[in-house]
Scaffold this active site. Structure first.
Site, PDB file in Angstrom:
ATOM      1  CG  HIS A   1       8.333  -2.998  23.075  1.00 45.44           C
ATOM      2  ND1 HIS A   1       8.358  -4.276  22.591  1.00 45.44           N
ATOM      3  CD2 HIS A   1       7.124  -2.862  23.685  1.00 45.44           C
ATOM      4  CE1 HIS A   1       7.223  -4.895  22.877  1.00 45.44           C
ATOM      5  NE2 HIS A   1       6.453  -4.048  23.544  1.00 45.44           N
TER       6      HIS A   1
ATOM      7  CG  ASP B   1      18.136  -2.065  18.773  1.00 49.81           C
ATOM      8  OD1 ASP B   1      16.937  -1.770  18.954  1.00 49.81           O
ATOM      9  OD2 ASP B   1      18.545  -2.615  17.738  1.00 49.81           O
TER      10      ASP B   1
HETATM   11  C1  GDG Z   1      11.704  -2.210  18.683  1.00 50.41           C
HETATM   12  C2  GDG Z   1      12.976  -1.845  19.465  1.00 50.41           C
HETATM   13  C3  GDG Z   1      13.114  -4.199  20.258  1.00 50.41           C
HETATM   14  C4  GDG Z   1      13.026  -6.426   9.645  1.00 50.41           C
HETATM   15  N1  GDG Z   1      13.171  -6.375   8.322  1.00 50.41           N
HETATM   16  C5  GDG Z   1      12.111  -6.967   7.790  1.00 50.41           C
HETATM   17  C6  GDG Z   1      11.309  -7.402   8.823  1.00 50.41           C
HETATM   18  N2  GDG Z   1      11.887  -7.052   9.943  1.00 50.41           N
HETATM   19  C7  GDG Z   1      11.366  -7.334  11.281  1.00 50.41           C
HETATM   20  C8  GDG Z   1      12.298  -8.290  11.967  1.00 50.41           C
HETATM   21  C9  GDG Z   1      12.098  -7.975  13.424  1.00 50.41           C
HETATM   22  C10 GDG Z   1      11.641  -6.520  13.414  1.00 50.41           C
HETATM   23  O1  GDG Z   1      11.341  -6.177  12.075  1.00 50.41           O
HETATM   24  C11 GDG Z   1      12.757  -5.591  13.869  1.00 50.41           C
HETATM   25  O2  GDG Z   1      12.866  -5.745  15.252  1.00 50.41           O
HETATM   26  P1  GDG Z   1      14.104  -5.142  16.065  1.00 50.41           P
HETATM   27  O3  GDG Z   1      14.004  -5.653  17.445  1.00 50.41           O
HETATM   28  O4  GDG Z   1      15.389  -5.577  15.419  1.00 50.41           O
HETATM   29  O5  GDG Z   1      13.995  -3.566  15.983  1.00 50.41           O
HETATM   30  P2  GDG Z   1      12.775  -2.436  16.062  1.00 50.41           P
HETATM   31  O6  GDG Z   1      11.897  -2.517  14.891  1.00 50.41           O
HETATM   32  O7  GDG Z   1      13.464  -1.129  16.222  1.00 50.41           O
HETATM   33  O8  GDG Z   1      11.938  -2.816  17.394  1.00 50.41           O
HETATM   34  C12 GDG Z   1      13.879  -3.071  19.563  1.00 50.41           C
HETATM   35  C13 GDG Z   1      11.774  -4.435  19.585  1.00 50.41           C
HETATM   36  O9  GDG Z   1      11.026  -3.232  19.482  1.00 50.41           O
HETATM   37  C14 GDG Z   1      10.937  -5.454  20.355  1.00 50.41           C
HETATM   38  O10 GDG Z   1      10.777  -5.104  21.679  1.00 50.41           O
HETATM   39  O11 GDG Z   1      13.903  -5.369  20.167  1.00 50.41           O
HETATM   40  O12 GDG Z   1      15.045  -2.761  20.305  1.00 50.41           O
HETATM   41  O13 GDG Z   1      13.684  -0.778  18.814  1.00 50.41           O
HETATM   42  O14 GDG Z   1      11.089  -8.779  13.969  1.00 50.41           O
HETATM   43  O15 GDG Z   1      11.958  -9.595  11.586  1.00 50.41           O
HETATM   44  N3  GDG Z   1      10.162  -8.069   8.631  1.00 50.41           N
HETATM   45  C15 GDG Z   1       9.816  -8.317   7.352  1.00 50.41           C
HETATM   46  N4  GDG Z   1      10.546  -7.872   6.286  1.00 50.41           N
HETATM   47  C16 GDG Z   1      11.691  -7.209   6.470  1.00 50.41           C
HETATM   48  O16 GDG Z   1      12.344  -6.808   5.500  1.00 50.41           O
HETATM   49  N5  GDG Z   1       8.694  -9.021   7.133  1.00 50.41           N
END
Ligand code: GDG
Length: 496
Positions: free
Chosen positions: A177, A389
């Site tokens: 990921h 990222d």
């Molecule tokens: C890793 C990789 C890759 C965020 N704030 C809240 C919340 N979120 C959820 C979002 C989103 C998730 O968290 C964040 O996903 P990201 O992809 O932006 O980043 P990482 O957590 O670092 O994820 C990344 C991912 O894995 C998938 O392969 O894209 O690059 O680092 O889904 O919605 N959810 C809630 N409250 C929040 O305040 N419920």
């Protein structure tokens, strides 16, 4: 590719990830409560697991002590979901040295280009191997030997090797990921040969982007001379003495319709209205980031300050709504980053605040899904500037939730999503403070027609390349005879 489960492989699917998709909580009376957690991966995997009597294996979280007899509760939590969950119990020392140690003090910073943040403690490697063996043992004990076992992320690279040694003959897939680093960075890892060889134990390896795949290929080509690499396109073949390993780029996505439907609810519409009502007469620039040094939050704040100085007409006309989501707080580096961010937010607010206008609205909080979508729906601009990222799902969720189709996305060139968004988002180098400030101004001054045109295109792309597409293409790549017809998503290359 159709939005349905592929017919092959027909074998049972076992998902293995560090965390199970549940939250285990202890109530006041000392009893345990298990809640299933949602999220794109769970939603996408559920039909696949359900149709094949599948299984999800992982750790239930630090709250669970060894004496907790929660297996029955876990079983109950998924009773109606049609698939089973199985927990791997980890001791406090294993969590400390495998999860916090090797995974998050070595692989996470190294793979995100933060070499000075790495703590190459040799003891961590021992625990990495040990915990991977422990996961593999649980998988093996629950596998028929003819399953498709799909292992997720950097915590568990070693599971395939352990399973092979246990004589498990299932087909093994792995998805990373996070980004895969370029050769010069990867070479710093004291266990560089071991990690590459562990990866070569899989039948299929998936990366987020072609760039990650190219980095991996270059490392293999340089360090494992015996491996023969063939093919071009999104999925290629690597042959070792023991097996053919397929290696592809599969950009992860979201359940588009789920976000769309939440965004359309009356509750979200009311929340969205309320957010804007409390921040009147301004355009909202939204930032949603997990507390992590790879998310470029300090750089973002500096760029925003630069924009307020160089484009004073933005003052009183925009507000940066920065949601910082708590994460890994027990690691000291994260606690000090939080302090640094809060100090800078305070400084900027102190420098620019006028009566009736505060430039940054900051929250350190895990929002519930509806509140998050309300922020997505109402913000005019999304500003995500990670220094690296794997993908960045926040930017895809923002587009899916932006049902008025009037938002603008400013996103880092170094997020995996840049490849897919390159024509319709404003791409920035997060280290270029003036460049990001200019992008903020550009987004602010974009005409409604331009905004609508680009947001429509972004939404179309995410609707098509959604989480089901991702699951399907990964599973298909494991069995397809031809690998030359997977759609190619070229990487973003900056223009002068
Ligand atoms: C890793 C990789 C890759 C965020 N704030 C809240 C919340 N979120 C959820 C979002 C989103 C998730 O968290 C964040 O996903 P990201 O992809 O932006 O980043 P990482 O957590 O670092 O994820 C990344 C991912 O894995 C998938 O392969 O894209 O690059 O680092 O889904 O919605 N959810 C809630 N409250 C929040 O305040 N419920």
């Amino acid at each position: 590719m159709a939005e349905q489960e592929p017919q092959h492989p027909r074998s049972r699917v076992i998902i293995v990830s560090n965390r199970l998709p549940i939250v285990v909580l202890k109530d006041k009376n000392g009893g345990w409560r298990v809640e299933s957690s949602s999220g794109g991966l769970v939603t996408a995997m559920a039909p696949v697991l359900k149709n094949r009597g599948g299984l999800w294996i992982g750790w239930a979280g630090a709250n669970v002590t060894e004496d907790a007899n929660i297996d029955a509760l876990i079983e109950q939590a998924t009773k109606d979901s049609g698939y089973r969950l199985k927990q791997v119990y980890l001791t406090a020392e294993e969590v400390e040295k495998h999860y916090k140690g090797f995974s998050n003090e070595i692989l996470w910073p190294l793979f995100h280009d933060f070499v000075p943040y790495c703590n190459f403690n040799p003891e961590y490697w021992t625990f990495y191997e040990k915990v991977n063996r422990k996961f593999a043992k649980t998988v093996h004990d629950n596998s028929s030997g003819k399953d498709f076992i799909w292992i997720h992320d950097y915590h568990l690279i070693g599971v395939a090797k352990e399973l092979r040694e246990m004589g498990n003959e299932s087909r093994l897939g792995f998805f990373l990921h996070i980004p895969f680093p370029p050769l010069d960075i990867f070479l710093k890892l004291p266990w560089r040969f071991q990690i590459l060889r562990l990866l070569m134990e899989y039948d299929l390896i998936g990366f987020q982007t072609l760039r990650d795949r190219r980095n991996f290929v270059q490392c293999v080509r340089t360090l494992l001379k015996e491996v023969v690499i063939r093919g071009k396109g999104q999925v290629i073949r690597m042959t070792t003495e023991n097996r053919e390993v397929r290696v592809g780029a599969f950009p992860i996505s979201i359940d588009y319709n789920e976000f769309l439907n939440v965004a359309k609810t009356e509750e979200v519409a009311n929340d969205a209205w309320y957010i804007h009502e409390n921040l009147p007469n301004v355009k909202i620039i939204l930032g949603v980031d997990r507390l992590d040094y790879s998310k470029g939050i300090i750089e973002k704040l500096n760029a925003y300050r630069n924009a307020l100085i160089r484009y004073p007409e933005l003052q009183e006309k925009v507000i940066l709504a920065q949601i910082l989501v708590p994460s890994r707080r027990s690691i000291p580096m994260y606690a000090s980053l939080k302090e640094e961010i809060e100090q800078l937010v305070g400084e900027i607010n102190g420098q620019f605040t006028l009566s009736g206008w505060v430039p940054i609205y900051y929250r350190f909080k895990n929002l519930d899904r509806k509140e998050l979508v309300a922020h997505y729906r109402t913000a005019e601009i999304l500003l995500v500037t990670p220094s690296k990222d794997g993908m960045n799902l926040v930017s895809k969720e923002y587009c899916a939730s932006n049902i008025e189709e009037n938002g603008v996305v400013i996103v880092s060139e170094f997020a995996g999503v840049a490849a897919q968004f390159q024509k319709n988002a404003i791409l920035v180098n997060p280290y270029d403070i003036k460049g990001v400030a200019d992008a903020i101004y550009k987004a602010y001054t974009m005409t409604p027609e331009e905004r609508r045109f680009h947001m429509k295109k972004l939404r179309q792309s995410i609707r098509k390349i959604n989480i089901y597409w991702w699951v399907n293409s990964f599973l298909l790549a494991a069995i397809a005879k031809r690998l030359d017809n997977f759609p190619i998503i070229e990487d973003y290359v900056p223009n002068e």
